[in-house]
Scaffold this motif. Structure first.
Motif, PDB file in Angstrom:
ATOM      1  N   THR A   2       0.841  -1.191   0.000  1.00 57.98           N
ATOM      2  CA  THR A   2       0.000   0.000   0.000  1.00 57.98           C
ATOM      3  C   THR A   2       0.879   1.245   0.000  1.00 57.98           C
ATOM      4  O   THR A   2       1.929   1.274   0.645  1.00 57.98           O
ATOM      5  N   VAL A   3       0.420   2.274  -0.739  1.00 58.31           N
ATOM      6  CA  VAL A   3       1.129   3.554  -0.716  1.00 58.31           C
ATOM      7  C   VAL A   3       0.123   4.674  -0.511  1.00 58.31           C
ATOM      8  O   VAL A   3      -1.058   4.553  -0.858  1.00 58.31           O
ATOM      9  N   GLU A   4       0.626   5.768   0.046  1.00 59.74           N
ATOM     10  CA  GLU A   4      -0.171   6.986   0.215  1.00 59.74           C
ATOM     11  C   GLU A   4       0.561   8.115  -0.488  1.00 59.74           C
ATOM     12  O   GLU A   4       1.770   8.296  -0.304  1.00 59.74           O
ATOM     13  N   GLU A  39      11.643   3.318  -0.519  1.00 57.86           N
ATOM     14  CA  GLU A  39      12.476   4.312   0.157  1.00 57.86           C
ATOM     15  C   GLU A  39      11.925   5.728   0.009  1.00 57.86           C
ATOM     16  O   GLU A  39      12.658   6.693  -0.220  1.00 57.86           O
ATOM     17  N   GLY A  40      10.601   5.847   0.099  1.00 62.58           N
ATOM     18  CA  GLY A  40       9.969   7.157   0.111  1.00 62.58           C
ATOM     19  C   GLY A  40       9.809   7.822  -1.236  1.00 62.58           C
ATOM     20  O   GLY A  40       9.465   9.011  -1.307  1.00 62.58           O
ATOM     21  N   LEU A  41      10.037   7.079  -2.328  1.00 64.26           N
ATOM     22  CA  LEU A  41       9.958   7.672  -3.656  1.00 64.26           C
ATOM     23  C   LEU A  41       9.208   6.742  -4.605  1.00 64.26           C
ATOM     24  O   LEU A  41       9.507   5.546  -4.683  1.00 64.26           O
ATOM     25  N   LEU A  42       8.226   7.291  -5.312  1.00 67.56           N
ATOM     26  CA  LEU A  42       7.512   6.545  -6.341  1.00 67.56           C
ATOM     27  C   LEU A  42       8.075   6.922  -7.706  1.00 67.56           C
ATOM     28  O   LEU A  42       8.180   8.101  -8.044  1.00 67.56           O
ATOM     29  N   THR A  43       8.439   5.907  -8.495  1.00 60.78           N
ATOM     30  CA  THR A  43       8.863   6.116  -9.873  1.00 60.78           C
ATOM     31  C   THR A  43       7.822   5.506 -10.791  1.00 60.78           C
ATOM     32  O   THR A  43       7.497   4.319 -10.672  1.00 60.78           O
ATOM     33  N   PRO A  58       7.425  12.021  -4.150  1.00 57.98           N
ATOM     34  CA  PRO A  58       7.441  11.433  -2.804  1.00 57.98           C
ATOM     35  C   PRO A  58       6.208  10.572  -2.539  1.00 57.98           C
ATOM     36  O   PRO A  58       5.113  10.843  -3.035  1.00 57.98           O
ATOM     37  N   VAL A  59       6.404   9.532  -1.723  1.00 56.46           N
ATOM     38  CA  VAL A  59       5.332   8.599  -1.414  1.00 56.46           C
ATOM     39  C   VAL A  59       5.606   7.976  -0.048  1.00 56.46           C
ATOM     40  O   VAL A  59       6.754   7.940   0.409  1.00 56.46           O
ATOM     41  N   VAL A  60       4.560   7.483   0.574  1.00 55.69           N
ATOM     42  CA  VAL A  60       4.704   6.716   1.813  1.00 55.69           C
ATOM     43  C   VAL A  60       4.250   5.292   1.531  1.00 55.69           C
ATOM     44  O   VAL A  60       3.130   5.071   1.051  1.00 55.69           O
ATOM     45  N   GLY A  61       5.131   4.320   1.777  1.00 60.11           N
ATOM     46  CA  GLY A  61       4.784   2.928   1.541  1.00 60.11           C
ATOM     47  C   GLY A  61       5.551   2.346   0.370  1.00 60.11           C
ATOM     48  O   GLY A  61       6.429   2.995  -0.213  1.00 60.11           O
TER      49      GLY A  61
END
Length: 373
Positions: A2-4, A39-43, A58-61
């Motif tokens: 899951t990501v936020e 590691e806190g980054l969405l690509t 930036p992302v969480v999860g």
């Protein structure tokens, strides 16, 4: 997994990569965007094999999957600004995209099937100001060829020459050349042809973001990085023709006029003989500088006898000449030059190429091939 993530940040990243994805694909995975969050980054990455674009935010999860580009883009647009939660559905190849009580469920394909692109090897690296690269690509793009039989013209020729970084494009009917100071790190740059699709994607990116562009290039591919966005493209595999042979010196007939005093009358006469619904379009306009007394004019005529004439506010030196131009090509090439600039058109005779320059664009040279009238 899951990501936020912030909705607006995700939407911006998706829009940066969506342009490289073709509407129709022989491989289903090429219609998808790769999501990798760690590691806190969405690509997010999109590709058509020949060109790849990715953007980070930036992302969480954590998450690793691929989603259909049209569906995820539509889903994200449908939410308002704020945080989104993207979560894999247990036991299904799908994710949910949630905001409050709103939910969108989208099918996925495995990330392992997404094409992987190798890093560039033995690449030359240099940096250009974003506005300088936009100038090179933006001015030359109008002359790129769409003729697939002459594939080596389907892009912009980028090369180092005489202390300049030079871009050029031609389709055989018109030509544009643009120069800028050559960065020291780019002195070893080999001649490369950047394909049209990569040029288009970079122009769009440079139009929405500012800053320096880091460039890596070898004999097979080129990589552009601007901020959080990266575009990697194969180069056109071919030899660009010696376009300098087509660029004439200043000719015996020299015409000077404001850009708008040229494009306006050309557009006006062309519109009359190309009215909506006309079966046959008239591409040619005639420029007449034979009358003397500054009574110069541009005219067009179709096969039915419909015609239009407009005066040209211009200064002319020469013995009198009448020649033809393709109206669309003439407007597009003239439109590259600065607003309000004084254009100089020069040629030797009605069958010779027309050199186009301006008083505000020392870095640009255009060429228009004559049209029979």
């Amino acid at each position: 997994m899951t990501v936020e993530i912030e909705r607006d940040a995700l939407l911006g990243a998706l829009q940066q990569v969506n342009g490289v994805i073709e509407a129709r694909n022989t491989m289903e995975i090429l219609s998808n965007i790769l999501f990798v969050a760690q590691e806190g980054l969405l690509t997010v990455t999109g590709t058509d094999i020949d060109i790849e674009a990715n953007a980070t935010t930036p992302v969480v999860g954590e998450i690793k999957t691929t989603l259909p580009s049209d569906k995820i883009l539509t889903a994200v647009k449908s939410f308002k600004a704020g945080k989104l939660t993207i979560a894999e559905v247990p036991g299904r190849a799908a994710v949910t995209v949630k905001q409050g009580r709103g939910v969108r469920t989208i099918s996925t394909l495995g990330a392992d099937a997404f094409p992987k692109r190798e890093a560039l090897k033995n690449a030359a690296s240099f940096r250009l100001a974003g506005d300088a690269l936009l100038r090179l690509f933006g001015t030359c793009r109008v002359a790129q060829s769409r003729d697939e039989t002459r594939y080596y013209l389907n892009g912009i020729f980028l090369h180092a020459v005489e202390g300049e970084l030079r871009a050029a494009a031609t389709d055989g009917h018109r030509l544009m050349r643009a120069d800028m100071a050559l960065p020291d790190a780019a002195k070893a740059l080999a001649d490369v042809i950047v394909p049209t699709k990569a040029v288009t994607q970079m122009i769009q990116l440079l139009g929405s973001a500012s800053g320096d562009v880091d460039i890596e290039v070898n004999d097979k591919a080129i990589r552009f990085q601007l901020g959080n966005a990266t575009i990697i493209s194969n180069l056109v595999d071919g030899t660009y023709p010696n376009y300098d042979r087509v660029i004439p010196d200043v000719g015996a007939h020299v015409i000077k006029m404001k850009r708008e005093d040229f494009t306006g009358p050309v557009s006006s006469v062309s519109a009359i003989v190309n009215a909506e619904g006309d079966k046959f379009k008239v591409r040619a306009v005639a420029l007449d500088f034979t009358t003397g007394d500054d009574a110069y004019e541009v005219s067009a005529r179709d096969a039915t006898g419909t015609s239009a004439t407009e005066p040209l506010e211009a200064s002319y030196s020469g013995s009198g000449i009448r020649f033809g131009l393709n109206s669309q090509y003439a407007r597009e090439v003239a439109g590259v030059f600065a607003e309000g600039s004084l254009l100089t058109l020069s040629l030797n005779d009605p069958a010779s190429p027309i050199r186009v320059t301006s008083d505000k664009d020392d870095d640009l040279v255009g060429v228009l091939m004559p049209y029979r009238v």
